[in-house]
Design a protein around this motif. Sequence first.
Motif, short mmCIF file in Angstrom:
data_model
loop_
_atom_site.label_atom_id
_atom_site.label_comp_id
_atom_site.label_asym_id
_atom_site.label_seq_id
_atom_site.Cartn_x
_atom_site.Cartn_y
_atom_site.Cartn_z
N PHE A 195 0.82 -1.21 0.00
CA PHE A 195 0.00 0.00 0.00
C PHE A 195 0.86 1.27 0.00
O PHE A 195 0.32 2.37 0.06
CB PHE A 195 -0.94 0.03 1.22
CG PHE A 195 -2.08 -0.93 1.12
CD1 PHE A 195 -3.24 -0.58 0.45
CD2 PHE A 195 -2.00 -2.18 1.71
CE1 PHE A 195 -4.31 -1.47 0.35
CE2 PHE A 195 -3.06 -3.07 1.63
CZ PHE A 195 -4.21 -2.72 0.94
N GLU A 196 2.18 1.13 -0.07
CA GLU A 196 3.09 2.27 0.00
C GLU A 196 2.71 3.38 -0.97
O GLU A 196 2.75 4.56 -0.63
CB GLU A 196 4.54 1.85 -0.28
CG GLU A 196 5.14 0.93 0.73
CD GLU A 196 4.90 -0.55 0.40
OE1 GLU A 196 4.14 -0.87 -0.53
OE2 GLU A 196 5.48 -1.38 1.11
N ASN A 197 2.35 2.99 -2.18
CA ASN A 197 2.03 3.99 -3.21
C ASN A 197 0.58 4.47 -3.16
O ASN A 197 0.22 5.40 -3.88
CB ASN A 197 2.33 3.42 -4.59
CG ASN A 197 3.80 3.11 -4.77
OD1 ASN A 197 4.65 3.80 -4.20
ND2 ASN A 197 4.12 2.07 -5.51
N LYS A 198 -0.23 3.86 -2.33
CA LYS A 198 -1.63 4.26 -2.22
C LYS A 198 -1.85 5.26 -1.08
O LYS A 198 -2.89 5.89 -1.02
CB LYS A 198 -2.51 3.03 -2.02
CG LYS A 198 -2.49 2.11 -3.22
CD LYS A 198 -3.35 0.90 -3.00
CE LYS A 198 -3.23 -0.03 -4.21
NZ LYS A 198 -4.03 -1.23 -4.06
N VAL A 199 -0.88 5.36 -0.18
CA VAL A 199 -0.98 6.29 0.95
C VAL A 199 -0.14 7.52 0.60
O VAL A 199 1.04 7.39 0.27
CB VAL A 199 -0.45 5.64 2.25
CG1 VAL A 199 -0.50 6.62 3.40
CG2 VAL A 199 -1.25 4.39 2.58
N PRO A 200 -0.74 8.70 0.65
CA PRO A 200 0.03 9.91 0.32
C PRO A 200 1.27 10.04 1.21
O PRO A 200 1.24 9.71 2.40
CB PRO A 200 -0.96 11.05 0.60
CG PRO A 200 -2.32 10.42 0.51
CD PRO A 200 -2.14 9.01 0.99
N GLN A 201 2.35 10.51 0.63
CA GLN A 201 3.61 10.63 1.35
C GLN A 201 3.47 11.50 2.60
O GLN A 201 4.05 11.20 3.65
CB GLN A 201 4.72 11.19 0.45
CG GLN A 201 6.09 11.16 1.10
CD GLN A 201 6.54 9.75 1.47
OE1 GLN A 201 6.43 8.82 0.66
NE2 GLN A 201 7.03 9.57 2.69
N GLU A 202 2.68 12.56 2.52
CA GLU A 202 2.51 13.42 3.69
C GLU A 202 1.83 12.68 4.85
O GLU A 202 2.12 12.94 6.01
CB GLU A 202 1.77 14.72 3.36
CG GLU A 202 0.36 14.56 2.82
CD GLU A 202 0.26 14.46 1.31
OE1 GLU A 202 -0.85 14.56 0.80
OE2 GLU A 202 1.29 14.26 0.62
N VAL A 203 0.96 11.74 4.54
CA VAL A 203 0.31 10.94 5.57
C VAL A 203 1.34 9.98 6.19
O VAL A 203 1.43 9.85 7.41
CB VAL A 203 -0.90 10.16 5.01
CG1 VAL A 203 -1.45 9.18 6.03
CG2 VAL A 203 -1.98 11.13 4.56
N LYS A 204 2.11 9.32 5.35
CA LYS A 204 3.16 8.42 5.86
C LYS A 204 4.18 9.18 6.70
O LYS A 204 4.61 8.69 7.74
CB LYS A 204 3.84 7.68 4.70
CG LYS A 204 2.94 6.67 4.02
CD LYS A 204 3.67 5.84 3.00
CE LYS A 204 4.03 6.67 1.79
NZ LYS A 204 4.55 5.90 0.67
#
Length: 113
Positions: A83-92
């Motif tokens: 799911f790395e690419n499905k979660v926005p980077q700012e959220v991660k």
Amino acid sequence: MANANQAGLGSIQACREKKILAIGSNMDQNPVAPDTVLVSVIKSVPVLIFHVVDLIYNNKFEPKFYNLGVKEGAIYLSPWHGFENKVPQEVKDRIARIMKDLEEGKLDIRQYK
């Protein structure tokens, strides 16, 4: 997210049926529903047990509440399981910052009720 071990499987099933993402609890629950469980909050029972055994072994055990969490490695997040690419980077990044703040003692979740 349902914090109910195996009883929480119903919430994962409901998320699967509604085609929404779920957060696993207490163990990595992604294998239960790989297309639904985004990440899991894992409680490491071995870390908890080792802590108590170590206290007993070193004659430091006291009958009191021991608050163990992220700092001690007793609570952590699972991998993103694709799911790395499905979660926005700012959220991660925000989640990583919160975990780091918990680890460093800068954030005390006991203040939230």
